[in-house]
Design a protein around this motif. Structure first.
Motif, PDB file in Angstrom:
ATOM      1  N   TYR A  30       0.836  -1.198   0.000  1.00 52.47           N
ATOM      2  CA  TYR A  30       0.000   0.000   0.000  1.00 52.47           C
ATOM      3  C   TYR A  30       0.874   1.252   0.000  1.00 52.47           C
ATOM      4  CZ  TYR A  30      -3.459   3.463   1.215  1.00 52.47           C
ATOM      5  OH  TYR A  30      -4.262   4.570   1.199  1.00 52.47           O
ATOM      6  N   TRP A  31       1.883   1.292   0.891  1.00 54.05           N
ATOM      7  CA  TRP A  31       2.721   2.476   0.999  1.00 54.05           C
ATOM      8  C   TRP A  31       3.546   2.717  -0.252  1.00 54.05           C
ATOM      9  CZ3 TRP A  31       2.331   6.523   3.914  1.00 54.05           C
ATOM     10  CH2 TRP A  31       1.554   6.432   5.072  1.00 54.05           C
ATOM     11  N   ILE A  32       4.030   1.659  -0.861  1.00 53.97           N
ATOM     12  CA  ILE A  32       4.794   1.823  -2.106  1.00 53.97           C
ATOM     13  C   ILE A  32       3.899   2.439  -3.179  1.00 53.97           C
ATOM     14  CG2 ILE A  32       5.871   0.570  -4.029  1.00 53.97           C
ATOM     15  CD1 ILE A  32       6.973  -1.382  -1.876  1.00 53.97           C
ATOM     16  N   ILE A  33       2.704   1.897  -3.344  1.00 58.05           N
ATOM     17  CA  ILE A  33       1.784   2.407  -4.367  1.00 58.05           C
ATOM     18  C   ILE A  33       1.325   3.819  -4.010  1.00 58.05           C
ATOM     19  CG2 ILE A  33      -0.479   2.078  -5.443  1.00 58.05           C
ATOM     20  CD1 ILE A  33       0.015  -0.962  -5.158  1.00 58.05           C
ATOM     21  N   TYR A  34       1.008   4.067  -2.743  1.00 53.44           N
ATOM     22  CA  TYR A  34       0.559   5.396  -2.317  1.00 53.44           C
ATOM     23  C   TYR A  34       1.624   6.448  -2.615  1.00 53.44           C
ATOM     24  CZ  TYR A  34      -0.875   9.313   0.519  1.00 53.44           C
ATOM     25  OH  TYR A  34      -1.224  10.568   0.932  1.00 53.44           O
ATOM     26  N   LEU A  35       2.862   6.164  -2.217  1.00 50.98           N
ATOM     27  CA  LEU A  35       3.934   7.137  -2.432  1.00 50.98           C
ATOM     28  C   LEU A  35       4.189   7.368  -3.915  1.00 50.98           C
ATOM     29  CD1 LEU A  35       6.372   6.100   0.430  1.00 50.98           C
ATOM     30  CD2 LEU A  35       4.973   8.170   0.295  1.00 50.98           C
ATOM     31  N   CYS A  36       4.116   6.313  -4.705  1.00 53.47           N
ATOM     32  CA  CYS A  36       4.295   6.482  -6.158  1.00 53.47           C
ATOM     33  C   CYS A  36       3.211   7.382  -6.735  1.00 53.47           C
ATOM     34  CB  CYS A  36       4.285   5.127  -6.866  1.00 53.47           C
ATOM     35  SG  CYS A  36       5.792   4.184  -6.602  1.00 53.47           S
ATOM     36  N   PHE A  37       1.952   7.147  -6.353  1.00 57.43           N
ATOM     37  CA  PHE A  37       0.869   7.984  -6.871  1.00 57.43           C
ATOM     38  C   PHE A  37       0.981   9.411  -6.356  1.00 57.43           C
ATOM     39  CE2 PHE A  37      -1.663   4.158  -8.015  1.00 57.43           C
ATOM     40  CZ  PHE A  37      -1.986   4.543  -9.297  1.00 57.43           C
ATOM     41  N   ARG A  38       1.301   9.583  -5.081  1.00 56.26           N
ATOM     42  CA  ARG A  38       1.344  10.920  -4.510  1.00 56.26           C
ATOM     43  C   ARG A  38       2.514  11.724  -5.068  1.00 56.26           C
ATOM     44  NH1 ARG A  38      -2.034  14.047  -3.710  1.00 56.26           N
ATOM     45  NH2 ARG A  38      -3.167  12.804  -2.224  1.00 56.26           N
ATOM     46  N   LEU A  39       3.650  11.076  -5.262  1.00 61.44           N
ATOM     47  CA  LEU A  39       4.820  11.809  -5.727  1.00 61.44           C
ATOM     48  C   LEU A  39       4.811  12.066  -7.227  1.00 61.44           C
ATOM     49  CD1 LEU A  39       7.569  10.069  -3.571  1.00 61.44           C
ATOM     50  CD2 LEU A  39       6.534  12.314  -3.196  1.00 61.44           C
ATOM     51  N   PHE A  40       4.203  11.167  -7.998  1.00 67.15           N
ATOM     52  CA  PHE A  40       4.320  11.275  -9.447  1.00 67.15           C
ATOM     53  C   PHE A  40       3.027  11.600 -10.168  1.00 67.15           C
ATOM     54  CE2 PHE A  40       7.709   8.260  -8.177  1.00 67.15           C
ATOM     55  CZ  PHE A  40       8.772   9.096  -8.443  1.00 67.15           C
ATOM     56  N   ARG A  41       1.881  11.613  -9.487  1.00 67.74           N
ATOM     57  CA  ARG A  41       0.619  11.841 -10.185  1.00 67.74           C
ATOM     58  C   ARG A  41      -0.281  12.760  -9.371  1.00 67.74           C
ATOM     59  NH1 ARG A  41      -0.442   9.682 -14.937  1.00 67.74           N
ATOM     60  NH2 ARG A  41      -2.611   9.508 -14.452  1.00 67.74           N
ATOM     61  N   ARG A  42      -0.864  13.722 -10.068  1.00 63.76           N
ATOM     62  CA  ARG A  42      -1.975  14.468  -9.496  1.00 63.76           C
ATOM     63  C   ARG A  42      -2.841  14.825 -10.683  1.00 63.76           C
ATOM     64  NH1 ARG A  42      -2.144  19.669  -5.541  1.00 63.76           N
ATOM     65  NH2 ARG A  42      -0.376  20.325  -6.765  1.00 63.76           N
ATOM     66  N   GLY A  43      -3.939  14.141 -10.811  1.00 65.49           N
ATOM     67  CA  GLY A  43      -4.809  14.313 -11.962  1.00 65.49           C
ATOM     68  C   GLY A  43      -5.589  15.597 -11.881  1.00 65.49           C
ATOM     69  N   THR A  44      -6.512  15.743 -12.796  1.00 67.87           N
ATOM     70  CA  THR A  44      -7.336  16.946 -12.827  1.00 67.87           C
ATOM     71  C   THR A  44      -8.775  16.618 -12.455  1.00 67.87           C
ATOM     72  OG1 THR A  44      -7.605  16.615 -15.188  1.00 67.87           O
ATOM     73  CG2 THR A  44      -5.932  18.205 -14.480  1.00 67.87           C
ATOM     74  N   GLY A  45      -8.951  15.843 -11.411  1.00 64.93           N
ATOM     75  CA  GLY A  45     -10.271  15.644 -10.848  1.00 64.93           C
ATOM     76  C   GLY A  45     -11.099  14.565 -11.495  1.00 64.93           C
ATOM     77  N   GLN A  46     -10.636  13.986 -12.551  1.00 60.58           N
ATOM     78  CA  GLN A  46     -11.395  12.928 -13.189  1.00 60.58           C
ATOM     79  C   GLN A  46     -10.421  11.887 -13.709  1.00 60.58           C
ATOM     80  OE1 GLN A  46     -13.647  14.687 -16.322  1.00 60.58           O
ATOM     81  NE2 GLN A  46     -12.075  16.176 -16.739  1.00 60.58           N
ATOM     82  N   LEU A  47     -10.878  10.646 -13.727  1.00 63.38           N
ATOM     83  CA  LEU A  47     -10.021   9.566 -14.192  1.00 63.38           C
ATOM     84  C   LEU A  47     -10.134   9.432 -15.700  1.00 63.38           C
ATOM     85  CD1 LEU A  47     -10.689   6.795 -11.524  1.00 63.38           C
ATOM     86  CD2 LEU A  47      -8.692   8.271 -11.733  1.00 63.38           C
ATOM     87  N   SER A  48      -8.995   9.377 -16.343  1.00 63.47           N
ATOM     88  CA  SER A  48      -8.994   9.136 -17.780  1.00 63.47           C
ATOM     89  C   SER A  48      -8.871   7.639 -18.016  1.00 63.47           C
ATOM     90  CB  SER A  48      -7.814   9.871 -18.428  1.00 63.47           C
ATOM     91  OG  SER A  48      -6.595   9.275 -18.021  1.00 63.47           O
ATOM     92  N   ILE A  49      -8.969   7.238 -19.252  1.00 65.26           N
ATOM     93  CA  ILE A  49      -8.829   5.818 -19.591  1.00 65.26           C
ATOM     94  C   ILE A  49      -7.447   5.332 -19.182  1.00 65.26           C
ATOM     95  CG2 ILE A  49      -8.730   4.210 -21.516  1.00 65.26           C
ATOM     96  CD1 ILE A  49     -11.384   5.133 -22.026  1.00 65.26           C
TER      97      ILE A  49
END
Length: 166
Positions: A30-49
């Motif tokens: 969980y922490w590995i995935i959480y940190l990867c998403f938090r550090l490298f991704r911040r979308g614009t409020g909606q999920l794309s394909i």
């Protein structure tokens, strides 16, 4: 007939591996995935394909790391509860500003100031002009030059403050 109607209660309910190990595997993954998403991704409020595809592929790739090979319901339940626990714990710690409030809730990023798009900030967040204009239209703003300020919030949504028309 035994294969159709018979139930293996022991195999279904008694763990085949340590529940603590399932908890630790779930926590680390969980922490590995959480940190990867938090550090490298911040979308614009909606999920794309591509976001959905990425999440699906990560979940499939992480399944073996998290669970190893388990068969019992109790091991699956512990793993699910571990993931839910950390999801709630991170939200709670971000709310209480414990440990990593800035990581859990990053500062808003200014995208437009006084009718001017801030290209460096947009580039940093991988938002092009067309995408930003589309997000503004969703907020009923037809001209970015009417915008006093526009922020990309930590949630991935944008907030818009219009100039006074006096």
């Amino acid at each position: 007939m035994d294969k159709i109607l018979g139930l293996d209660w022991q195999g279904m309910l008694i763990p085949s591996q340590s529940l603590l190990e399932v908890f630790v595997r779930g926590t680390v993954t969980y922490w590995i995935i959480y940190l990867c998403f938090r550090l490298f991704r911040r979308g614009t409020g909606q999920l794309s394909i591509s976001d959905l595809l990425l999440i699906t592929m990560i979940s499939d790739a992480a399944q073996n790391a998290m669970a190893g090979t388990y068969n019992s319901i109790s091991e699956g339940a512990v793993l699910i509860l571990t993931l839910l626990f950390w999801d709630y714990a991170i939200d709670w710690m971000g709310y209480k500003k414990i440990l990593f409030g800035k990581l859990a809730r990053p500062e808003p990023i200014l995208l437009i100031r006084n009718g001017r798009m801030l290209q460096k900030n947009m580039e940093k967040e991988l938002i092009d002009e067309e995408e930003l204009l589309g997000l503004l239209r969703e907020k009923d703003v037809d001209d970015y030059k009417k915008v006093k300020s526009c922020y990309l919030e930590s949630t991935g949504n944008i907030s818009v403050i219009l100039k006074d028309e006096a």
